[in-house]
Design a protein around this motif. Structure first.
Motif, PDB file in Angstrom:
ATOM      1  N   PHE A  26     -84.277  56.646 -59.247  1.00  0.00           N
ATOM      2  CA  PHE A  26     -85.084  55.912 -60.474  1.00  0.00           C
ATOM      3  C   PHE A  26     -84.600  55.379 -61.441  1.00  0.00           C
ATOM      4  O   PHE A  26     -85.011  55.392 -62.709  1.00  0.00           O
ATOM      5  CB  PHE A  26     -86.378  57.104 -60.857  1.00  0.00           C
ATOM      6  CG  PHE A  26     -87.775  56.769 -60.704  1.00  0.00           C
ATOM      7  CD1 PHE A  26     -88.211  55.631 -61.196  1.00  0.00           C
ATOM      8  CD2 PHE A  26     -88.378  57.603 -59.744  1.00  0.00           C
ATOM      9  CE1 PHE A  26     -89.621  55.528 -60.966  1.00  0.00           C
ATOM     10  CE2 PHE A  26     -89.697  57.453 -59.682  1.00  0.00           C
ATOM     11  CZ  PHE A  26     -90.267  56.335 -60.133  1.00  0.00           C
ATOM     12  N   CYS A 313     -92.193  51.345 -64.547  1.00  0.00           N
ATOM     13  CA  CYS A 313     -91.667  52.492 -63.720  1.00  0.00           C
ATOM     14  C   CYS A 313     -93.202  52.986 -62.940  1.00  0.00           C
ATOM     15  O   CYS A 313     -92.786  53.228 -61.813  1.00  0.00           O
ATOM     16  CB  CYS A 313     -90.995  53.465 -64.077  1.00  0.00           C
ATOM     17  SG  CYS A 313     -89.590  52.947 -65.086  1.00  0.00           S
ATOM     18  N   HIS A 314     -94.206  53.141 -63.502  1.00  0.00           N
ATOM     19  CA  HIS A 314     -95.229  53.859 -62.814  1.00  0.00           C
ATOM     20  C   HIS A 314     -96.314  52.687 -62.595  1.00  0.00           C
ATOM     21  O   HIS A 314     -96.692  52.061 -63.522  1.00  0.00           O
ATOM     22  CB  HIS A 314     -95.898  54.746 -64.167  1.00  0.00           C
ATOM     23  CG  HIS A 314     -94.873  56.014 -64.434  1.00  0.00           C
ATOM     24  ND1 HIS A 314     -94.653  56.921 -63.421  1.00  0.00           N
ATOM     25  CD2 HIS A 314     -94.336  56.026 -65.373  1.00  0.00           C
ATOM     26  CE1 HIS A 314     -93.875  57.990 -64.113  1.00  0.00           C
ATOM     27  NE2 HIS A 314     -93.657  57.647 -65.117  1.00  0.00           N
ATOM     28  N   LEU A 321    -102.677  56.678 -66.896  1.00  0.00           N
ATOM     29  CA  LEU A 321    -101.403  56.647 -67.595  1.00  0.00           C
ATOM     30  C   LEU A 321    -101.656  57.568 -69.022  1.00  0.00           C
ATOM     31  O   LEU A 321    -101.029  58.325 -69.506  1.00  0.00           O
ATOM     32  CB  LEU A 321    -100.366  55.731 -67.642  1.00  0.00           C
ATOM     33  CG  LEU A 321     -99.802  55.337 -66.296  1.00  0.00           C
ATOM     34  CD1 LEU A 321     -99.177  54.187 -66.526  1.00  0.00           C
ATOM     35  CD2 LEU A 321     -98.742  56.316 -65.818  1.00  0.00           C
ATOM     36  N   GLN A 324    -102.908  61.045 -68.633  1.00  0.00           N
ATOM     37  CA  GLN A 324    -101.921  61.844 -68.426  1.00  0.00           C
ATOM     38  C   GLN A 324    -101.485  62.158 -69.756  1.00  0.00           C
ATOM     39  O   GLN A 324    -101.053  63.501 -69.715  1.00  0.00           O
ATOM     40  CB  GLN A 324    -100.829  61.156 -67.544  1.00  0.00           C
ATOM     41  CG  GLN A 324    -101.434  60.812 -65.951  1.00  0.00           C
ATOM     42  CD  GLN A 324    -101.784  62.318 -65.298  1.00  0.00           C
ATOM     43  OE1 GLN A 324    -100.803  63.283 -65.071  1.00  0.00           O
ATOM     44  NE2 GLN A 324    -102.861  62.602 -64.696  1.00  0.00           N
ATOM     45  N   ARG A 328    -101.740  66.158 -71.479  1.00  0.00           N
ATOM     46  CA  ARG A 328    -100.530  67.138 -71.631  1.00  0.00           C
ATOM     47  C   ARG A 328    -100.719  67.312 -73.413  1.00  0.00           C
ATOM     48  O   ARG A 328    -100.310  68.582 -73.541  1.00  0.00           O
ATOM     49  CB  ARG A 328     -99.252  66.304 -71.478  1.00  0.00           C
ATOM     50  CG  ARG A 328     -99.033  66.493 -69.898  1.00  0.00           C
ATOM     51  CD  ARG A 328     -97.925  65.398 -69.533  1.00  0.00           C
ATOM     52  NE  ARG A 328     -97.614  65.657 -68.163  1.00  0.00           N
ATOM     53  CZ  ARG A 328     -98.516  65.386 -67.043  1.00  0.00           C
ATOM     54  NH1 ARG A 328     -99.736  64.708 -67.615  1.00  0.00           N
ATOM     55  NH2 ARG A 328     -98.077  65.408 -65.870  1.00  0.00           N
TER      56      ARG A 328
HETATM   57  C1  HEC Z   1     -87.635  53.956 -66.659  1.00  0.00           C
HETATM   58  C2  HEC Z   1     -88.557  54.533 -65.792  1.00  0.00           C
HETATM   59  C3  HEC Z   1     -89.696  55.285 -66.477  1.00  0.00           C
HETATM   60  C4  HEC Z   1     -90.670  54.752 -67.740  1.00  0.00           C
HETATM   61  C5  HEC Z   1     -90.361  53.657 -68.369  1.00  0.00           C
HETATM   62  C6  HEC Z   1     -91.587  55.681 -67.737  1.00  0.00           C
HETATM   63  N1  HEC Z   1     -91.277  56.856 -66.686  1.00  0.00           N
HETATM   64 FE1  HEC Z   1     -92.730  58.501 -66.649  1.00  0.00          FE
HETATM   65  N2  HEC Z   1     -91.618  59.266 -65.082  1.00  0.00           N
HETATM   66  C7  HEC Z   1     -90.343  58.422 -64.582  1.00  0.00           C
HETATM   67  C8  HEC Z   1     -89.685  59.326 -63.777  1.00  0.00           C
HETATM   68  C9  HEC Z   1     -88.409  58.919 -62.968  1.00  0.00           C
HETATM   69  C10 HEC Z   1     -90.498  60.597 -63.550  1.00  0.00           C
HETATM   70  C11 HEC Z   1     -90.131  61.651 -62.801  1.00  0.00           C
HETATM   71  C12 HEC Z   1     -90.778  61.380 -61.601  1.00  0.00           C
HETATM   72  C13 HEC Z   1     -90.375  62.734 -60.535  1.00  0.00           C
HETATM   73  O1  HEC Z   1     -89.582  63.423 -60.638  1.00  0.00           O
HETATM   74  O2  HEC Z   1     -91.314  62.415 -59.506  1.00  0.00           O
HETATM   75  C14 HEC Z   1     -91.752  60.332 -64.396  1.00  0.00           C
HETATM   76  C15 HEC Z   1     -92.395  61.308 -64.697  1.00  0.00           C
HETATM   77  C16 HEC Z   1     -93.729  61.190 -65.468  1.00  0.00           C
HETATM   78  C17 HEC Z   1     -94.807  61.945 -65.574  1.00  0.00           C
HETATM   79  C18 HEC Z   1     -94.699  63.498 -64.965  1.00  0.00           C
HETATM   80  C19 HEC Z   1     -93.553  64.498 -65.720  1.00  0.00           C
HETATM   81  C20 HEC Z   1     -94.120  64.833 -67.130  1.00  0.00           C
HETATM   82  O3  HEC Z   1     -93.296  64.848 -68.043  1.00  0.00           O
HETATM   83  O4  HEC Z   1     -95.156  65.237 -67.221  1.00  0.00           O
HETATM   84  C21 HEC Z   1     -95.746  61.647 -66.577  1.00  0.00           C
HETATM   85  C22 HEC Z   1     -97.038  62.216 -67.069  1.00  0.00           C
HETATM   86  C23 HEC Z   1     -94.999  60.220 -67.047  1.00  0.00           C
HETATM   87  N3  HEC Z   1     -94.027  60.029 -66.277  1.00  0.00           N
HETATM   88  C24 HEC Z   1     -95.615  59.294 -67.678  1.00  0.00           C
HETATM   89  C25 HEC Z   1     -95.104  58.212 -68.353  1.00  0.00           C
HETATM   90  C26 HEC Z   1     -95.780  57.619 -69.660  1.00  0.00           C
HETATM   91  C27 HEC Z   1     -97.077  57.778 -70.090  1.00  0.00           C
HETATM   92  C28 HEC Z   1     -94.580  56.452 -69.741  1.00  0.00           C
HETATM   93  C29 HEC Z   1     -95.011  55.479 -70.782  1.00  0.00           C
HETATM   94  C30 HEC Z   1     -94.938  55.810 -71.958  1.00  0.00           C
HETATM   95  C31 HEC Z   1     -93.680  56.783 -68.789  1.00  0.00           C
HETATM   96  N4  HEC Z   1     -93.774  57.713 -67.906  1.00  0.00           N
HETATM   97  C32 HEC Z   1     -92.412  55.792 -68.579  1.00  0.00           C
HETATM   98  C33 HEC Z   1     -89.786  57.068 -64.906  1.00  0.00           C
HETATM   99  C34 HEC Z   1     -90.432  56.332 -65.995  1.00  0.00           C
END
Ligand code: HEC
Ligand code: HEC
Ligand code: HEC
Ligand code: HEC
Length: 421
Positions: A26, A313-314, A321, A324, A328
């Motif tokens: 990632f 990324c998502h 989102l 989510q 939390r």
């Molecule tokens: C640069 C890439 C990236 C960005 C930008 C990003 N994420 Fe993620 N996110 C990830 C990765 C990688 C994981 C872990 C996934 C796994 O281990 O399966 C994750 C996990 C999560 C999770 C589950 C874990 C937790 O902490 O609860 C949530 C909810 C989440 N992201 C929400 C968001 C939101 C909302 C945003 C924007 C504000 C965001 N992400 C921006 C890469 C990103």
């Protein structure tokens, strides 16, 4: 035979491809900066001067004076009174400035105005340290006497709120660490501040200010309590070993230590950090400004920019989102309230025990230590500005411990009163 070798070749390509995907994992993509580097005349601190060379980043930067709640449930850029939202804070910070005046932070444009406005005591010029780009120059010029100078004596020098020179080297425009406390803090962690990767720098510039700190007794120097690590119990161990306290709670006589906005510490053990995501990925996403694509310089709730901040990324919908995040936050906030109730009850019993001349003083001191330890943990979550989002599992773990320690403090204080003399 021919068919087989074709199949074999195809498989090899497939395996190679899979390997690449897994290997790449990632890793967030950070496009190299496209702008031609223009040096800023040395010593310029005024963001408007930088703006002449980088008008798009400057235009984005100027939006930091907007004050909207936006899509945020718990955060947002509007200033509000935390004590009004949650009156238990007045008890938890009893006898301390935070129990009288504690507002929600807002945009970087207001850093000077807000520190001038707060009625909390400003023990020295150290309070200016995270407020604007003049500070590194003042520290270089004044040495350690910067930290002991009075707050008011440097007021006229602080003409710009947080600005370009806080994060960028004017000659190369590279990201740079301008605050000595972070350099010391990274060294204490065993990290070389000179050799951080670009992705690490995209968080470290924020870690200059979005961290917990205390003022060292006597010198008033800004210190990050990191020598044992960034986990809350490691920071507390440092402050306990130093016997440091910010204030003594008058009714319980507990020596208390205050946590301050530990975004960098909380984030550091998150699933996002483990995957190499930086503060800037979510808070400074690539946006279109004028004719070019730039890193947003509007630091605010990413819930106002889910498509740029998260969907890189998502692949889920914005609605999903956002839900989510809020889900939390709701859970963390509800648990935070349970921790507050447990500590408020402990304060009630401790107050009674403190007023009881027959109470066992040794047990009472143990109860105070438990109170201090519970409060420090709760505060690690409560004064962190993402309401748990930066690291939901860690926030809930720490609050669970705070609840347990709060109950233990109340029990110990009761024992202190019941002990046979
Ligand atoms: C640069 C890439 C990236 C960005 C930008 C990003 N994420 Fe993620 N996110 C990830 C990765 C990688 C994981 C872990 C996934 C796994 O281990 O399966 C994750 C996990 C999560 C999770 C589950 C874990 C937790 O902490 O609860 C949530 C909810 C989440 N992201 C929400 C968001 C939101 C909302 C945003 C924007 C504000 C965001 N992400 C921006 C890469 C990103
Ligand atoms: C994966 C995306 C993501 C990363 C990485 C991230 N944040 Fe956040 N941050 C958020 C979200 C989501 C919120 C909650 C916003 C809200 O409640 O409206 C938030 C809230 C905040 C807030 C409070 C904003 C407000 O509106 O009150 C601050 C300050 C902040 N983050 C700083 C940081 C710092 C410093 C780092 C790096 C150490 C960081 N964040 C890393 C997503 C992220
Ligand atoms: C020189 C110190 C400093 C640096 C560096 C810094 N911040 Fe801040 N930040 C602050 C202060 C102080 C405030 C609160 C200002 C106020 O309320 O008056 C703040 C507020 C914020 C907010 C809340 C804005 C809102 O509208 O609610 C966000 C989000 C934020 N910072 C993110 C970041 C990120 C991400 C970085 C790194 C790229 C960063 N900051 C670097 C000092 C700093
Ligand atoms: C709180 C820290 C911070 C402040 C203050 C700040 N920047 Fe940045 N800036 C960053 C970060 C982080 C990046 C992304 C750098 C990277 O990815 O290597 C960046 C990138 C840039 C870039 C490279 C092109 C781009 O958009 O990615 C330019 C140019 C720039 N900033 C100009 C400015 C100007 C002009 C100001 C003042 C008006 C300013 N910055 C204030 C943190 C900051």
């Amino acid at each position: 035979m021919k068919k087989n070798s074709w199949l074999f070749g195809g498989l090899a390509v497939l395996i190679l491809g899979l390997g690449l995907i897994i290997g790449y994992g990632f890793k967030p993509s950070v496009p190299a900066t496209s702008a031609v580097v223009k040096s800023i005349p040395n010593g310029a601190l005024d963001p408007a001067v930088w703006g002449k060379y980088y008008p798009d980043q400057y235009a984005s930067y100027l939006t930091n004076s907007e004050m909207t709640q936006g899509n945020s449930k718990y955060g947002g850029s509007a200033k509000f009174d935390r004590l009004e939202r949650d009156p238990m804070l007045k008890i938890l910070f009893g006898g301390y400035g935070f129990g009288i005046d504690y507002t929600k932070p807002r945009g970087h444009s207001f850093s000077i105005e807000d520190v001038l406005e707060t009625t909390r005591k400003k023990p020295s010029a150290s309070c200016w340290t995270c407020k604007g780009p003049q500070v590194p120059g003042l520290i270089a010029e004044m040495g350690d006497s910067y930290y002991t100078a009075s707050f008011d004596s440097l007021k006229d020098k602080m003409t710009y709120s947080i600005s370009c020179a806080d994060c960028h080297d004017p000659e190369t425009m590279a990201l740079t660490i301008t605050r000595p406390a972070l350099i010391d803090g990274l060294k204490a962690l065993g990290k070389d501040p000179e050799s951080l990767t670009r992705q690490e720098m995209r968080s470290a510039v924020c870690g200059q200010c979005h961290v917990s700190y205390y003022f060292e007794p006597e010198t008033n120097k800004v210190v990050f309590p990191w020598e044992n690590g960034l986990k809350v119990e490691q920071m507390l161990k440092h402050e306990n070993d130093e016997k440091f306290s910010d204030w003594i709670m008058p009714n319980t006589k507990t020596p208390m230590a205050k946590i301050r906005h530990p975004e960098y510490e909380m984030f550091s053990s998150s699933v996002h950090a483990a995957n190499g995501v930086s503060c800037a990925d979510c808070h400074m996403p690539y946006v279109k400004e004028g004719q070019s694509k730039i890193s947003s310089h509007h630091w605010e709730s990413p819930l106002n920019s889910i498509s740029q901040s998260c969907q890189t990324c998502h692949k889920q919908s914005e609605e999903f989102l956002k839900d989510q995040v809020v889900d939390r936050q709701d859970k963390v906030f509800a648990t935070q309230m349970l921790a507050e109730k447990a500590i408020v009850s402990a304060i009630e019993v401790l107050t009674k025990a403190t007023n009881d001349p027959k109470a066992d003083q040794k047990l009472l001191d143990e109860a105070r230590q438990l109170h201090r330890d519970a409060n420090y943990r709760w505060d690690f979550v409560a004064s962190e500005n993402s309401t748990g989002f930066h690291n939901p599992t860690e926030a809930l773990r720490v609050l669970g411990e705070a609840i347990d320690l709060g109950h233990q403090a109340a029990q110990k204080a009761t024992q202190a009163m019941n002990a046979v003399q």
